[in-house]
Design a protein around this motif. Structure first.
Motif: not given
Length: 135
Positions: A77-98
């Protein structure tokens, strides 16, 4: 009764130590049995330690895609930008304040650039992987 106490202390094995192929096979068999880790995974890890080149077995890559990107067909299966974003969110890699991670916008840009560069990155990886290396 008199008894003696023996301590192992610290045991060091140098990077150039060797045990021979026959003993290595016995050790590998014991490790796969005791640790319950596939022989291919152990060999790939040993190779990585020796060469500095990380190789993921097909089975591990498939499981990674299934578990981390929720791809039921695994690496087929192809990994989409949405898949990647969900992965990052699940593992705590997202921070809107950077402060402790990347914003969703930055993740999207990073993923897009990675996809654009992927053909050249794969070609460079293959070149390095097959390049003869001296000791």
């Amino acid at each position: 009764s008199m008894g003696a106490s023996f301590g192992m202390g610290s045991v060091e094995i140098g990077p150039e130590a060797s045990i021979g192929f026959k003993k290595f096979r016995i050790l590998l068999r014991a490790m796969t049995t005791v640790l319950r880790i596939d022989r291919r995974h152990l060999c790939a890890h040993f190779a990585w330690l020796r060469t500095g080149r990380f190789e993921m077995t097909s089975r591990l890559a498939d499981e990674f895609a299934k578990k981390c990107f929720l791809k039921h067909r695994g690496v087929r299966s192809s990994i989409t930008s949405n898949n990647f974003s969900r992965f990052c969110q699940s593992y705590g890699l997202v921070d809107e304040k950077r402060k402790t991670g990347l914003s969703y916008g930055d993740l999207g840009l990073w993923f897009r650039k990675l996809v654009e560069r992927m053909p050249s990155l794969l070609a460079e990886r293959e070149r390095r992987r097959t390049k003869p290396r001296g000791k």
